[in-house]
Design a protein around this motif. Structure first.
Motif, PDB file in Angstrom:
ATOM      1  N   ALA A 301       0.872  -1.180   0.000  1.00  0.00           N
ATOM      2  CA  ALA A 301       0.000   0.000   0.000  1.00  0.00           C
ATOM      3  C   ALA A 301       0.899   1.218   0.000  1.00  0.00           C
ATOM      4  O   ALA A 301       1.542   1.516   1.014  1.00  0.00           O
ATOM      5  CB  ALA A 301      -0.923   0.008   1.213  1.00  0.00           C
ATOM      6  N   GLY A 349      -4.072  -0.571  -1.663  1.00  0.00           N
ATOM      7  CA  GLY A 349      -3.709  -1.516  -0.618  1.00  0.00           C
ATOM      8  C   GLY A 349      -4.235  -2.893  -0.965  1.00  0.00           C
ATOM      9  O   GLY A 349      -4.562  -3.188  -2.111  1.00  0.00           O
ATOM     10  N   ASP A 363      -3.693  -0.927   4.408  1.00  0.00           N
ATOM     11  CA  ASP A 363      -3.387   0.281   3.652  1.00  0.00           C
ATOM     12  C   ASP A 363      -2.191   0.977   4.299  1.00  0.00           C
ATOM     13  O   ASP A 363      -1.514   0.404   5.158  1.00  0.00           O
ATOM     14  CB  ASP A 363      -4.606   1.199   3.550  1.00  0.00           C
TER      15      ASP A 363
END
Length: 605
Positions: A301, A349, A363
């Motif tokens: 991410a 992500g 994320d």
């Protein structure tokens, strides 16, 4: 035969420069764009520009192609220093020794007894023939093509330019050198290094950010020089090797990560996961666990990579941000297995399902639970961030959409119209449940913008899930001319396809077009039956539709053939060089066309 890329425990690292642009028709999809590939070839002494620069958008002459061929053969000095002759009267002085040497070596011919055609523009086929002569003892250049892409046709229509020549030349570096019965199993790049055309260091420097880098412990540098240390390989050339012969790369195939990771698992010792320097392969310890542990890559991410450390007592998800490592989530062993199996990478992500009712997002801020529907199965993440879920029963499948934050975004119910076989009454409940699950409507594939399968075709619109059709879809292409969807399909109560290597592959018997306004047009019906199942759309552009039929002989002898769909009829196509198909010869194509015509489904019916 088309060379297949080995994927055994290897990581392919392709870091693309922002704003990378392609010049010409051919796109290698390499880290470096066409300009960078031209600079690399220039630095290696294989390509020269003009007084105006590389001029990649301009055509290449036959004389310029001859010079490049001579350089790829490592014979420039031989050509310049020898007293070679040729019978041609139209060769410029600067190209004379090159063309003379090629002519005397039997590697080139003129357009007539006295004309070479030096200033004529070279075509895709002519240039590929030059490259084939430089690396093999044959003139066939099918090995240079990209599977299913008609590069020759595209270049002939758009005009073959110097940028296309650069792309093909860069591609040749990674192909095997098979000239003069050379069977050492090395690539053209390695052969040129061995001949002294350029050094290993020169090649590494020139190609580093231009060609794909593969990190593998299965390096075979010729048949006489086996070195199984972890290596960085560019175009088949090991350019750097790890000093520790027990470290292997941690394999991740989905997309490039921020960092490179390795591992060492020695009997009687702790398991260690390393951060590896991509250029030197120097190792820095990152994670450690007891013997029997292992690290797997979940995804990334932004600037954060996510690794799952699987220890005997349980699993832990770690966020790796540069030199910092942070534990962000603890899982049981079963949850860790489910997480690896279900993890999907999105643009912002990754998401995964740890159990029937536990969903997580990874994320840049770490790990967070998602309030998705318990009992559903996480299936697809579209590029828009929309999550697609499936809830499959014997009667129907529910396809639902969820936002990246876990908010519901619409759902569709697709009835299961595939009938049970007659002998199903003899099955146990477990066998029946398995069969129904395997043949229920579901999603099978996606291209980022939309997802499809036997449950239909779906995309995101204004943050919501939109069903384009509930018909089975086995392949989908978007026609750039009008944005319509060209689909391979079949009746909902059928599951056509073919067996190969013990696996059944679904394939369509019909083709349809769905316009942007939802209007559906049948491109090909299966009445009368044509006896073919199509697994791939090879072209869908400006009304031109071509499809691929795959036939398997034995367990894994695959043969692919191409057909054009014209006014509801089929035209068998002769194999085009470079497409990677087995394809029809002209004689075979005539026989197949006669069969189609006799059935009433051919273009001559």
């Amino acid at each position: 035969m088309k060379k297949l890329a080995a994927t055994c425990f290897a990581v392919l690292l392709m870091t693309f420069a922002a704003g990378a642009a392609n010049v010409g028709t051919i796109d290698n999809a390499y880290p470096g764009d066409t300009e960078a590939q031209a600079q690399m070839l220039y630095d290696l002494g294989l390509f020269r520009g003009t007084e105006k620069g590389f001029e990649l958008e301009q055509p290449m002459t036959r004389a310029e192609a001859a010079v490049m061929l001579t350089r790829f053969l490592g014979a420039e000095q031989t050509a310049l220093e020898g007293a070679w002759t040729h019978p041609f009267t139209d060769v410029p002085e600067w190209a004379d020794p090159y063309i003379a040497w090629l002519y005397q070596s039997g590697l080139t011919r003129g357009v007539s007894a006295t004309r070479y055609g030096a200033e004529e523009s070279v075509t895709y086929g002519q240039y590929c023939t030059f490259l084939a002569r430089a690396s093999t003892d044959e003139e066939s250049y099918d090995f240079l093509g990209v599977y299913g892409v008609d590069e020759e046709g595209d270049c002939d229509r758009a005009g073959f330019v110097r940028g296309d020549a650069v792309s093909l030349s860069a591609r040749l570096l990674g192909e095997y050198y098979l000239k003069y019965e050379d069977t050492n199993g090395i690539t053209v790049a390695q052969k040129l290094i061995d001949r002294g055309v350029f050094s290993l260091e020169q090649f590494k420097k020139a190609a580093w950010d231009v060609l794909p880098r593969e990190y593998t412990q299965d390096t075979l540098h010729g048949f006489n020089d086996m070195d199984y240390r972890l290596s960085c390989v560019i175009a088949g050339v090991p350019v750097v090797r790890c000093a520790d012969d027990e470290i292997d790369v941690i394999y991740y195939s989905k997309s490039p990560l921020n960092q490179l990771y390795g591992e060492k698992a020695s009997e009687g010792h702790d398991y260690v996961c390393f951060r590896l320097d991509a250029e030197t392969l120097e190792a820095e310890e990152l994670l450690r666990g007891p013997e029997g542990s292992t690290a797997k890559i979940m995804g990334y991410a932004g600037g954060t990579d996510y690794l799952l450390l699987r220890e005997p007592e349980g699993d832990t998800v770690y966020a790796v941000r540069g030199a910092e490592t942070e534990a962000v989530l603890s899982l049981t062993k079963q949850e860790g297995s489910d997480a690896l199996f279900s993890c999907l990478q999105g643009e912002d992500g990754c998401v995964f399902q740890a159990s029937e009712d536990k969903f997580y997002r990874l994320d840049e801020n770490g790990a967070s639970a998602l309030p998705l529907a318990a009992g559903d199965r996480l299936s697809v993440v579209l590029s828009s961030g929309l999550l697609l879920m499936e809830n499959i029963t014997a009667e129907h499948t529910v396809i639902s959409g969820w936002s990246w934050d876990g908010e519901p975004a619409g759902s569709y119910t697709v009835e299961n119209r595939y009938p049970l076989p007659e002998h199903a009454a003899q099955w146990t409940e477990d066998v029946l449940a398995y069969w129904q699950g395997e043949n229920a409507p579901k999603l099978l594939s996606d291209n980022g913008s939309c997802a499809w399968g036997t449950a239909g075709l779906y995309r995101a619109e204004d943050g919501k899930l939109l069903q384009i059709t509930d018909k089975p879809v086995y392949d989908c292409e978007i026609d750039p001319a009008d944005g319509s969807y060209v689909l391979l399909t079949s009746p909902a109560d059928e599951r056509p396809g073919y067996y190969g290597a013990g696996v059944f592959t679904l394939a369509g018997t019909e083709a349809i077009r769905i316009a942007a306004d939802g209007m559906e047009t049948v491109l090909l019906a299966n009445q009368p039956a044509h006896g073919l199942t199509f697994d791939r759309i090879t072209c869908a552009e400006a009304g031109v539709v071509r499809v691929q039929y795959t036939y398997v002989m034995g367990m894994a002898d695959y043969h692919s053939y191409e057909y054009a769909i014209e006014n509801g009829r089929l035209r068998a196509l002769v194999n085009r060089p470079g497409m990677g198909f087995s394809g029809y010869t002209e004689e075979e194509c005539a026989v197949e066309q006669a069969r189609l015509d006799a059935l009433g489904v051919g273009v001559n019916s």
